[in-house]
Enzyme design. Structure first.
Site, PDB file in Angstrom:
ATOM      1  N   LYS A   1      76.079  38.701 111.722  1.00  0.00           N
ATOM      2  CA  LYS A   1      74.721  38.730 111.186  1.00  0.00           C
ATOM      3  C   LYS A   1      74.732  38.514 109.675  1.00  0.00           C
ATOM      4  O   LYS A   1      75.770  38.686 109.034  1.00  0.00           O
ATOM      5  CB  LYS A   1      74.071  40.064 111.525  1.00  0.00           C
TER       6      LYS A   1
ATOM      7  N   TYR B   1      68.118  40.421  76.344  1.00  0.00           N
ATOM      8  CA  TYR B   1      66.738  40.912  76.274  1.00  0.00           C
ATOM      9  C   TYR B   1      66.658  42.306  75.671  1.00  0.00           C
ATOM     10  O   TYR B   1      67.517  43.157  75.920  1.00  0.00           O
ATOM     11  CB  TYR B   1      66.144  40.959  77.684  1.00  0.00           C
TER      12      TYR B   1
HETATM   13  C1  LIG Z   1      76.108  45.609 112.051  1.00  0.00           C
HETATM   14  C2  LIG Z   1      76.333  46.152 113.363  1.00  0.00           C
HETATM   15  C3  LIG Z   1      77.652  46.287 113.860  1.00  0.00           C
HETATM   16  C4  LIG Z   1      78.873  46.006 113.044  1.00  0.00           C
HETATM   17  O1  LIG Z   1      79.193  47.126 112.270  1.00  0.00           O
HETATM   18  P1  LIG Z   1      80.486  47.198 111.321  1.00  0.00           P
HETATM   19  O2  LIG Z   1      80.484  48.557 110.769  1.00  0.00           O
HETATM   20  O3  LIG Z   1      80.265  46.154 110.275  1.00  0.00           O
HETATM   21  O4  LIG Z   1      81.643  46.886 112.168  1.00  0.00           O
HETATM   22  C5  LIG Z   1      77.796  46.711 115.155  1.00  0.00           C
HETATM   23  N1  LIG Z   1      76.727  47.011 115.929  1.00  0.00           N
HETATM   24  C6  LIG Z   1      75.448  46.930 115.469  1.00  0.00           C
HETATM   25  C7  LIG Z   1      74.336  47.268 116.369  1.00  0.00           C
HETATM   26  C8  LIG Z   1      75.213  46.503 114.165  1.00  0.00           C
HETATM   27  O5  LIG Z   1      73.965  46.427 113.712  1.00  0.00           O
END
Ligand SMILES: *Cc1c(COP(=O)(O)O)cnc(C)c1O
Length: 817
Positions: free
Chosen positions: A489, A712
């Protein structure tokens, strides 16, 4: 030297092998351990080595490809092929080594052997460059330095060679003696001795003693001076010893080091004579390797002035391939350093992992491969290109051009790189993956430059090998049969999209997960065929998902109903994933909805539950372990209830990265691996290999007077004046504003320097007082130092956020070797 002739009988005799010889006429020139590397089957001997797969399993393939000579240790393969020659030995690896030792003894060849914890390959390649005008050199291909690689390297020695340069590497005790007997070096180079990774050895001293066995009989031993003081109990080998040092007195002693932009000037003394060399690089490792080459040339009798002019021409060597965005929607695989068959196979396999374009083109230079006619060599290359679906070849160089008849008629040929570049505007490159691979002398980096989209000076470098190594680490932690869903993702945690998915698909992960439908659509459109779970399917995107076979996470009765209404056919059995809420209270079915859910799921054949899953709240934090165990328990109870209603067993999964290592009992049927691929286990700890490095460059440098301010609102104060450098990264690139005013640091000219004033949208100002810094200099934003975890600490956040915040404006470049 007379050329030895290895008939199959001769080899049987050398190895005292039990021989089943049907045809005595075969003369062997190639020792083959990989059936993809066959050059000329009638002169190859196939060695059934035990690698990560048993070589005997490839005998059939080798036979089909025309191989008739085999060296094996499993007698049962003897009977299968009536017209093939078989030599049976107890140990195929030992026999390979024995053969190499015999071969080595046929030549009165001067050889240099190199070992050490780092730098072996670079020192070897550089020495070859530096000495190429005076010697006909045989060297280890790539980093062939193992128990297998060394004998294969030495087997390449032929009568025209007058210098051999070989590297040797060991991982445990009692390996070096073999390599010494195979190489029989007269000159020994120890690059360094690392402190870490003493695994396989009882102590650092043991490791050094083992390494020094390579130099048992050398005449000259070249080594870092500090070694003698650090290991006073160890006797150094060699009739003559030649030491170098950046600090203390040594045979070659550096007395001044000046970094100037991208160059380093080293002044060193040898026998009272000073000389200054200009190296076109500034990092410590390269400078040390350059110094080792300097010491080696001195001990070979070269004069200081001659050496200095040769060393200036060294260039940093990259043995890695880089994947980059190209012009006209092309993808470029830049491998502009080497041209030999075995690295071509790696590059073609990588080319083949790319699914984003169907059209594939290779731009290749002449190849260097000793011991074979050009016709055989280019015949093999043509064959490889065809098998790997490369539709178009552009060949550059006189030899490949001479053999153009071996390639498809669509191929184009040019005598040299310049004539290709002169024509390149007229050639059309469009929506294709292009492999650019040539020998160093062809300067193919000029071709990559023309074909690559201009990269903004801020880049996120992604090391794909490190990611694969991390994947392997987690694989090794899984119980047998547990599947892996890679969570990609948010552009694979900020690292890319199809580039990462291609790699994971090729290396056998079972599933991908994305957050939103459009991420899944992008992967499908780039040719990714793995099943993909979408974790937050938006209602309006459900149709697009059905069209592309993207599988929704179903977390409520509402979304389940909408989805079922959309599915046209009553018997579709469209795969869905049921998310149970076991404590996160983000998405998922509550305990009191499960009964009803079960009813709906069993009432229709439109859908099929592919998996049931839930998510840990805090699998990385010990204080919540009790809660995590409750989650496991609740998940088990509810999923079993659903299974009993469904009458079949979907895949069950619960563990994210830190769940895999901390709750092995929760690995169930599948795990969801996310941040672990980037080397982080949990929120902050960098457990495995570093994947991402963010780099930028200096735009301008200014000297400030006492009391002047930068940026700034005059926030960046310089009460005593000093020097500032403006670099090309700001908060719009993902460099958080919270890192301003000295909170954050970047690495420049090997020093960590603080930010000054506020971070701007596109720029940041660094305090570089006292440092030699120029426009164009490279700056590390995060990587080895500072680490992503350092930035996360400074910002009071987690590594996930630092990684994913790097904006899409920053170009990604992928490295693979
Ligand atoms: C992001 C996510 C993961 C992965 O988690 P990590 O800690 O990066 O391994 C697994 N399951 C769900 C539902 C997630 O949203």
């Amino acid at each position: 030297m007379e050329k030895p002739i290895y008939t199959i009988n001769k080899i049987a005799e050398i190895l005292s092998a039990e021989a089943s010889i049907k045809n005595e006429d075969y003369v062997i020139t190639q020792l083959l351990i990989d059936t993809r590397l066959i050059l000329q089957p009638e002169s190859a001997l196939f060695l059934a080595l035990d690698g990560h797969r048993d070589g005997h399993l490839f005998i059939e393939d080798a036979y089909k490809k025309g191989i008739r000579n085999f060296l094996i240790s499993e007698r049962k393969y003897l009977i299968k092929y009536a017209d093939a020659n078989f030599l049976v030995v107890n140990d195929v690896l030992k026999s390979l080594q024995k053969l190499a030792k015999f071969h080595r003894k046929q030549f009165d060849l001067k050889t240099i052997a190199i070992t050490g914890s780092n730098g072996k390959t670079i020192v070897k390649e550089w020495l070859c460059q530096l000495l190429a005008s005076d010697f006909n050199i045989v060297k280890s291909p790539k980093s062939y330095n193992s128990q297998i690689g060394v004998p294969l390297s030495v087997w390449q020695i032929s009568e025209e060679n007058n210098l051999g340069i070989f590297e040797a590497g060991i991982s445990t005790v009692n390996e070096m003696q073999q390599l010494e007997e195979i190489i029989q070096p007269q000159i020994g180079i120890l690059t360094n001795i690392g402190q870490a990774h003493a695994e396989g050895f009882a102590s650092e001293t043991d490791k050094l003693e083992e390494k020094l066995k390579l130099f048992k009989d050398v005449e000259v031993f070249i080594y870092p001076k500090h070694l003698a003081a650090k290991f006073p109990e160890v006797t150094l080998p060699g009739k003559t010893q030649f030491s170098w040092s950046g600090k203390e007195p040594a045979d070659l002693q550096v007395i001044e080091k000046i970094i100037d932009g991208n160059c380093c000037f080293l002044k060193a003394v040898y026998k009272g004579e000073e000389a200054t060399c200009r190296f076109p690089f500034i990092d410590t490792a390269h400078i040390e390797n350059g110094l080792i080459c300097w010491a080696t040339l001195l001990s070979l009798g070269y004069k200081q002035q001659d050496i200095v002019s040769r060393l200036t021409l060294l260039s940093p060597i990259s043995m890695r391939l880089a994947l980059k965005d190209g012009i006209n929607n092309c993808t470029i695989i830049d491998d502009s350093y080497s041209a030999d068959i075995s690295s071509l196979i790696i590059a073609l396999d990588f080319l083949n992992q790319q699914n984003q374009h169907t059209q594939k083109t290779a731009i290749l230079s002449d190849f260097a491969e000793t011991g074979h006619s050009n016709e055989q060599l280019y015949g093999v290359i043509s064959n490889l290109l065809q098998k790997r679906n490369v539709q178009r070849l552009i060949g550059i160089g006189p030899n490949i051009t001479k053999n153009s008849y071996l390639f498809p008629a669509t191929s184009l040929f040019f005598p040299d790189t310049a004539s290709f570049l002169a024509q390149s505007r007229k050639l059309s490159f469009n929506n294709e993956t292009i492999l650019v691979k040539g020998a160093r002398t062809y300067q193919f980096e000029k071709i990559s430059k023309v074909l690559t989209r201009k990269v903004h000076d801020t880049v996120l470098e992604v090391n794909l090998n490190a990611m694969l190594a991390n994947l392997q680490q987690y694989r090794a932690m899984l119980r047998p049969g547990v599947k892996i869903m890679a969570v990609v993702k948010a552009f694979s945690y900020g690292s890319g999209s199809f580039e990462i998915a291609n790699l994971l698909q090729f290396h056998g992960v079972d599933y991908l997960a994305v957050a939103y439908a459009d991420e899944g659509v992008a992967l499908r459109d780039a040719g990714i065929s793995l099943p993909i779970m979408v974790m937050s399917p938006e209602e309006y995107a459900l149709e697009a998902m059905i069209e592309r076979n993207l599988e929704p996470e179903i977390f409520s009765l509402e979304i389940l109903k909408s989805f079922m209404d959309l599915l046209p056919d009553a018997e579709t059995q469209f795969p869905i994933h049921i998310k149970l809420d076991t404590g996160m209270h983000r998405l998922g079915f509550n305990a009191d909805e499960i009964e009803e859910l079960g009813k709906i799921l069993t009432s229709s054949k439109k859908i099929k539950v592919k998996s049931i899953f839930s998510h840990f709240v805090a699998s990385d934090a010990e204080v919540f372990d009790e809660f995590s165990r409750q989650q496991i328990e609740q998940f088990t109870r509810e999923s079993q209830f659903l299974i009993s209603k469904l009458g079949y067993r979907p895949i069950l999964h619960l563990a994210n990265t830190s769940g895999i290592s901390r709750f092995p009992e929760a690995q169930l049927d599948m795990v969801r691996l996310g941040i672990g691929l980037y080397g982080f286990d949990g929120a902050c700890k960098e457990a495995f290999q570093r994947v991402a490095t963010l780099k930028t460059t200096v735009t301008q440098v200014k000297e400030l007077l006492p009391g002047e301010t930068v940026g700034y609102h005059r926030i960046g104060k310089m009460p005593n004046g000093g020097k500032v450098a403006t670099v090309k990264i700001g908060f719009a690139d993902g460099y958080n504003r919270g890192l301003g005013n000295g909170v954050g640091h970047m690495m420049i000219a090997n020093k960590l320097v603080p930010t000054l004033g506020s971070i701007c949208m596109d720029m940041t100002i660094l305090d570089v007082t006292g440092l030699d810094v120029k426009p164009g200099d490279e700056v590390i934003v995060f990587g080895e130092n500072p680490k992503i975890g350092d930035l996360a600490d400074q910002l009071n956040t987690i590594t996930y956020e630092v990684l994913t915040n790097v904006s899409q404006r920053v170009k990604r470049v992928y490295f693979y070797e």
